[in-house]
Design an enzyme around this catalytic site. Structure first.
Site: not given
Ligand code: AP5
Length: 218
Positions: A97, A131, A175, A164, A20
């Protein structure tokens, strides 16, 4: 590029690690549109030691969702700053979410499209375990797919790279399971409105980006 692309209001949904953030950042640059990531916003609040950061940290470290009232309030503020209630576009990554978040968002703005990037649990664990994130500028690397030029150092600012806190295999699985439980209601909400576009996440980054652009151009 179609009229939709000049100032679209978009959401990117998907499992942790589905890509994402990667896709939202590419799209934001291409369309010159603000990218709002709830994960990045919360991590910044944690770094700054704000009240919001203090309340969010324990949930984030465990891999739990931050409660709806906290996150909806924070996002409403950011959307106002980004002009979300006017004609300006934005790309939301990691929000909504839960169904409650989706309903709160729809009462504030009318979305154009919602992309759902799909990826299996095994691939999620593989990607997130590899990552690494720059501790200073936040740039993302992946030891399997886009490693830094010098091991452990950011290509852009030279600072150290780290995993992270929530990228341990155990927390990643938690997660992912939570995502499976919460996401169906959100996906159905947008499917019923006819604005959900599903994309296979198990493709190279550039191909997914192109698929999103093609959809926006249709
Ligand atoms: P990346 O692009 O970082 O993936 P992502 O989907 O953004 O993953 P996240 O781990 O950031 O998502 P998340 O939803 O768990 O965490 P968030 O930070 O939003 O890619 C991941 C890796 O793969 C990278 O190394 C990248 O280079 C690689 N990659 C990407 N695309 C690729 C491809 N096509 N091929 C190969 N490699 C690839 O949230 C963190 C925490 O915050 C949550 O756990 C929760 O506690 C809280 N939080 C956030 N939003 C909310 C909400 N709306 N409600 C409640 N709590 C929330």
């Amino acid at each position: 590029m179609s009229a939709l692309c000049s100032s679209p209001k978009l959401v990117i949904l998907g499992a942790p690690g589905a890509g994402k953030g990667t896709q939202a950042a590419l799209l934001a640059e291409k369309l010159n549109t603000p990218h709002l990531s709830t994960g990045d916003i919360l991590r910044e609040e944690v770094r700054k030691g704000t009240e919001l950061g203090k309340r969010a940290q324990e949930y984030m470290d465990r891999g739990d969702l931050v409660p709806d009232d906290i996150i909806i309030g924070a996002m409403n503020e950011r959307l106002k700053e980004a002009g979300g209630s006017t004609s300006n576009g934005f790309i939301l990554d990691g929000f909504p979410r839960t169904l409650e978040q989706a309903k709160a968002l729809s009462s504030a703005v009318q979305l154009d499209l919602v992309f759902l990037v799909k990826l299996s649990q095994d691939e999620v664990v593989r990607r997130l375990s590899a990552r690494r994130v720059c501790e200073r500028c936040g740039r993302n690397y992946n030891l399997l797919f886009n490693p830094p030029q010098e091991e452990g150092r950011c290509d852009l600012c030279g600072a150290a790279l780290a995993s992270r806190v929530d990228d341990s295999p155990e927390v990643i699985r938690r997660r992912y399971q939570l995502h499976r439980k919460q996401s169906k209601g959100v996906e159905d909400f947008y499917r019923e409105q006819g604005i959900l576009q599903e994309i296979e996440g198990d493709q190279p980054i550039a191909e997914i980006h192109q698929a999103i652009l093609d959809t926006l151009n249709d």
